[in-house]
Design a protein around this motif. Structure first.
Motif, PDB file in Angstrom:
ATOM      1  N   GLY A  45       0.644  -1.304   0.003  1.00 21.12           N
ATOM      2  CA  GLY A  45       0.087  -0.065  -0.043  1.00 21.12           C
ATOM      3  C   GLY A  45       0.845   1.120  -0.041  1.00 21.12           C
ATOM      4  N   HIS A  46       0.152   2.332  -0.025  1.00 20.27           N
ATOM      5  CA  HIS A  46       0.859   3.695   0.011  1.00 20.27           C
ATOM      6  C   HIS A  46       1.693   4.103   1.340  1.00 20.27           C
ATOM      7  N   ASP A  47       0.956   3.344   2.317  1.00 18.70           N
ATOM      8  CA  ASP A  47       1.590   3.845   3.807  1.00 18.70           C
ATOM      9  C   ASP A  47       1.467   2.478   4.749  1.00 18.70           C
ATOM     10  N   GLU A  48       2.670   1.797   4.870  1.00 11.97           N
ATOM     11  CA  GLU A  48       2.524   0.369   5.704  1.00 11.97           C
ATOM     12  C   GLU A  48       2.960   0.738   6.924  1.00 11.97           C
ATOM     13  N   SER A  49       2.901   2.054   7.455  1.00  9.85           N
ATOM     14  CA  SER A  49       3.324   2.353   9.016  1.00  9.85           C
ATOM     15  C   SER A  49       2.323   1.848   9.893  1.00  9.85           C
ATOM     16  N   GLU A  50       2.753   1.630  11.267  1.00 10.85           N
ATOM     17  CA  GLU A  50       2.056   1.262  12.091  1.00 10.85           C
ATOM     18  C   GLU A  50       0.567   1.798  12.357  1.00 10.85           C
ATOM     19  N   TYR A  51       0.718   3.251  12.144  1.00  9.54           N
ATOM     20  CA  TYR A  51      -0.220   4.210  12.704  1.00  9.54           C
ATOM     21  C   TYR A  51      -1.179   4.312  11.245  1.00  9.54           C
ATOM     22  N   SER A  52      -0.930   3.658  10.125  1.00 16.35           N
ATOM     23  CA  SER A  52      -1.700   3.754   8.820  1.00 16.35           C
ATOM     24  C   SER A  52      -3.022   3.033   9.075  1.00 16.35           C
ATOM     25  N   ARG A  53      -4.033   3.551   8.709  1.00 12.55           N
ATOM     26  CA  ARG A  53      -5.708   2.633   8.690  1.00 12.55           C
ATOM     27  C   ARG A  53      -5.697   1.583   7.744  1.00 12.55           C
ATOM     28  N   ASN A  54      -4.813   1.893   6.713  1.00 11.24           N
ATOM     29  CA  ASN A  54      -4.531   0.679   5.582  1.00 11.24           C
ATOM     30  C   ASN A  54      -3.210   0.435   5.083  1.00 11.24           C
ATOM     31  N   ARG A  55      -2.697  -0.586   5.531  1.00 15.54           N
ATOM     32  CA  ARG A  55      -1.258  -0.913   5.278  1.00 15.54           C
ATOM     33  C   ARG A  55      -1.099  -1.550   4.045  1.00 15.54           C
ATOM     34  N   GLY A  56      -1.956  -1.668   3.210  1.00 17.78           N
ATOM     35  CA  GLY A  56      -1.900  -2.648   1.905  1.00 17.78           C
ATOM     36  C   GLY A  56      -2.540  -3.894   2.175  1.00 17.78           C
ATOM     37  N   ASN A  57      -2.544  -4.672   1.111  1.00 17.09           N
ATOM     38  CA  ASN A  57      -3.311  -5.960   0.880  1.00 17.09           C
ATOM     39  C   ASN A  57      -2.438  -6.948   1.705  1.00 17.09           C
ATOM     40  N   PHE A  58      -1.389  -6.988   1.721  1.00 14.03           N
ATOM     41  CA  PHE A  58      -0.745  -8.247   2.327  1.00 14.03           C
ATOM     42  C   PHE A  58      -0.805  -8.159   3.865  1.00 14.03           C
ATOM     43  N   ILE A  59      -0.285  -6.933   4.245  1.00 14.86           N
ATOM     44  CA  ILE A  59      -0.620  -6.884   5.859  1.00 14.86           C
ATOM     45  C   ILE A  59      -1.837  -6.770   6.464  1.00 14.86           C
ATOM     46  N   GLU A  60      -2.992  -6.345   5.667  1.00 13.18           N
ATOM     47  CA  GLU A  60      -4.272  -6.209   6.020  1.00 13.18           C
ATOM     48  C   GLU A  60      -4.893  -7.528   6.173  1.00 13.18           C
ATOM     49  N   LEU A  61      -4.347  -8.561   5.196  1.00 10.46           N
ATOM     50  CA  LEU A  61      -4.927  -9.872   4.948  1.00 10.46           C
ATOM     51  C   LEU A  61      -4.309 -10.680   5.943  1.00 10.46           C
ATOM     52  N   LEU A  62      -2.846 -10.312   6.480  1.00 11.12           N
ATOM     53  CA  LEU A  62      -2.379 -11.060   7.413  1.00 11.12           C
ATOM     54  C   LEU A  62      -2.680 -10.926   8.706  1.00 11.12           C
ATOM     55  N   ARG A  63      -3.386  -9.525   8.933  1.00 10.66           N
ATOM     56  CA  ARG A  63      -4.010  -9.272  10.103  1.00 10.66           C
ATOM     57  C   ARG A  63      -5.200  -9.724  10.238  1.00 10.66           C
ATOM     58  N   PHE A  64      -5.914  -9.813   9.382  1.00  9.13           N
ATOM     59  CA  PHE A  64      -7.247 -10.724   9.192  1.00  9.13           C
ATOM     60  C   PHE A  64      -7.093 -12.102   9.621  1.00  9.13           C
ATOM     61  N   LEU A  65      -6.101 -12.531   9.050  1.00  8.50           N
ATOM     62  CA  LEU A  65      -5.837 -14.085   9.774  1.00  8.50           C
ATOM     63  C   LEU A  65      -5.539 -14.067  11.074  1.00  8.50           C
ATOM     64  N   ALA A  66      -4.627 -13.194  11.650  1.00 13.64           N
ATOM     65  CA  ALA A  66      -4.415 -13.187  13.119  1.00 13.64           C
ATOM     66  C   ALA A  66      -5.704 -13.177  13.979  1.00 13.64           C
ATOM     67  N   ASP A  67      -6.603 -11.979  13.425  1.00 11.27           N
ATOM     68  CA  ASP A  67      -7.820 -11.807  14.196  1.00 11.27           C
ATOM     69  C   ASP A  67      -8.855 -13.018  14.288  1.00 11.27           C
ATOM     70  N   HIS A  68      -8.546 -14.008  13.422  1.00 18.16           N
ATOM     71  CA  HIS A  68      -9.340 -15.186  13.566  1.00 18.16           C
ATOM     72  C   HIS A  68      -8.711 -16.460  13.771  1.00 18.16           C
TER      73      HIS A  68
END
Length: 479
Positions: A45-68
């Motif tokens: 994504g454009h901004d993959e910092s820890e404070y970004s609301r959208n860190r890109g498809n890869f990190i957001e998908l990894l976070r989705f897996l972690a949440d479940h």
């Protein structure tokens, strides 16, 4: 000293737990990458910092897996070691490269020692680098014709010799050879299909069984492109279509106005009994932009224009009256003058009827291999229908044009009157309307299409397509 409390046992336990966590973390990253690759999505994504609301498809998908999954949550992202998160771009590229190697090996394993055909196309990527895409086509062990995308090869030049060298290097890398090649499929570029120095000619010198067949669907597009390029009236028609779509579809307000005018027309026609009500009838229609490579879009553009003609004229009149800038008013005035003429209506309805014949053939040629026997027959049928239209279709076309002009209050020309020549048409001065529309337009365009069809869809190529469609030709798959 108790054995389970020894330093060695504790260290071994920690190592096992770290190894298990690493494998779980790696598996999660691989699963995310596999999903993104399958769907063709961007990783970063454009901004993959820890404070970004959208860190890109890869990190957001990894976070989705972690949440479940509590197990995954405990080993990824903020819970992973700072030097082993497995989320950086280099790690992603390494995993993607490993996946590509495994996929390619699986394709080569599936091919085995069978004969195959090759499909090649060249193009520039967004960074203006020339590249060559290679697809293998072969008969699987189950007797099915399959196509497998093998690789994209960076080429410094697009000469036929350079392409051949790159293709040969790729074949050597994967244990393939030109001796097993039984078919070549390229576009119509001279460096690919040249009779003496093209890529297909260079390969045929090494293997005379590597038959070349030009893509039939692409050949049909070239037939129609040739008509537009060689006949000035038809080229002008499609120029008007493109300009009309850009003008009427330039803003949401104009599109809404077009829908409102069309809805009012439908309501009036239903009230007068000119239209019938039924499932799928009278659906909302909009102007379609004609594409430069997909000539089926030209057929849709002409069809939609004939349906929306009254609404389009109303929108153009509204632009002429209410547009603030002189450019839009002038453009609308020019289109109104051009569209509300017998010549434009004749050209529009004529080409719509012609493209209706070739549209069915175009759709068939782009279907799966099980439809290709029908496609071969449709090539012959399309020629016969065009010939029949030439021999017997003049009167019906003229009646259709007269009816359309009467409906939209457009002056109908007398075919026995002298053609009013424009400044660019001095050659037709003194010519009657009947000669201009029947001979110079109707017959000339159909003859041009038939000649191009006969030149491009030869008997030899048609027979090769028949062999392809049967799926069994000595286990040779020809494009």
């Amino acid at each position: 000293m108790k054995q389970e409390q020894s330093i060695q046992t504790i260290l071994e336990g920690q190592t096992k737990r770290a190894l298990r966590a690493y494998r779980l973390r790696l598996t999660a990253s691989v699963d995310c990458i596999r999903f993104l690759l399958k769907q063709g999505l961007a990783f970063r994504g454009h901004d993959e910092s820890e404070y970004s609301r959208n860190r890109g498809n890869f990190i957001e998908l990894l976070r989705f897996l972690a949440d479940h999954s509590a197990e995954i949550f405990g080993v990824v992202l903020q819970n992973a070691p700072s030097n082993c998160k497995l989320v950086c771009s280099d790690i992603q590229k390494e995993i993607v490269h490993a996946a590509s190697i495994e996929t390619t090996n699986k394709i080569i394993e599936e091919l085995g020692q069978e004969l195959f055909s090759v499909l090649v196309d060249e193009s520039r990527d967004i960074s203006c680098k020339e590249q060559m895409a290679i697809v293998l086509r072969f008969v699987s062990k189950q007797g099915m014709i399959v196509e497998r995308f093998l690789a994209i090869v960076r080429v410094s030049e697009t000469t036929s010799m350079s392409l051949k060298v790159s293709l040969e290097e790729l074949f050597c890398k994967h244990g393939l050879s030109f001796s097993r090649l039984r078919g070549q499929g390229y576009d119509g570029a001279s460096n690919m299909r040249g009779e003496f120095n093209g890529l297909k000619a260079l390969i045929l010198k090494e293997n005379s069984c590597a038959y070349y067949v030009h893509c039939f669907a692409h050949q049909l597009q070239l037939v129609l492109v040739a008509v537009a390029e060689k006949h000035k009236r038809i080229a002008t028609l499609f120029t008007y279509l493109s300009n009309l779509q850009s003008t009427v579809g330039a803003s949401c307000q104009r599109r809404d106005k077009l829908r409102e005018e069309r809805a009012a027309e439908v309501q009036e026609a239903l009230k007068d009994g000119d239209l019938s009500i039924g499932t799928g009838s009278n659906q909302e229609t909009s102007l379609a932009r004609p594409g430069t490579t997909r000539w089926s879009s030209h057929y849709r553009s002409l069809t939609n224009l004939t349906i929306l003609f009254g609404a389009v004229m109303s929108v153009l009149e509204d632009i002429l009256e209410n547009a603030k800038d002189a450019y839009n008013r002038g453009n609308a005035s020019s289109l109104l003058d051009s569209l509300a003429t017998f010549e434009f209506v004749f050209s529009c309805l004529f080409m719509k009827n012609v493209l209706a014949i070739t549209h069915e053939l175009s759709q068939a040629l782009q279907k799966k291999e099980q439809e290709n026997i029908n496609a071969v027959d449709l090539v012959v049928v399309a020629k016969l229908r065009l010939q029949n239209m030439r021999d017997n279709g003049w009167n019906s076309l003229l009646d259709e044009v007269h009816s359309f002009c009467s409906k939209h209050k457009i002056d109908v020309l007398n075919m026995e009157d002298e053609k009013v020549a424009k400044r660019s048409e001095r050659a037709i001065q003194g010519m009657k309307n009947d000669h201009y529309y029947r001979i110079d337009l109707f017959y000339a365009v159909i003859d041009l299409i038939l000649r191009e069809l006969n030149d491009r869809f030869t008997e030899a190529n048609t027979e090769l397509l028949r062999y392809k469609a049967t799926k069994v030709y000595g286990k040779i798959c020809i494009l």
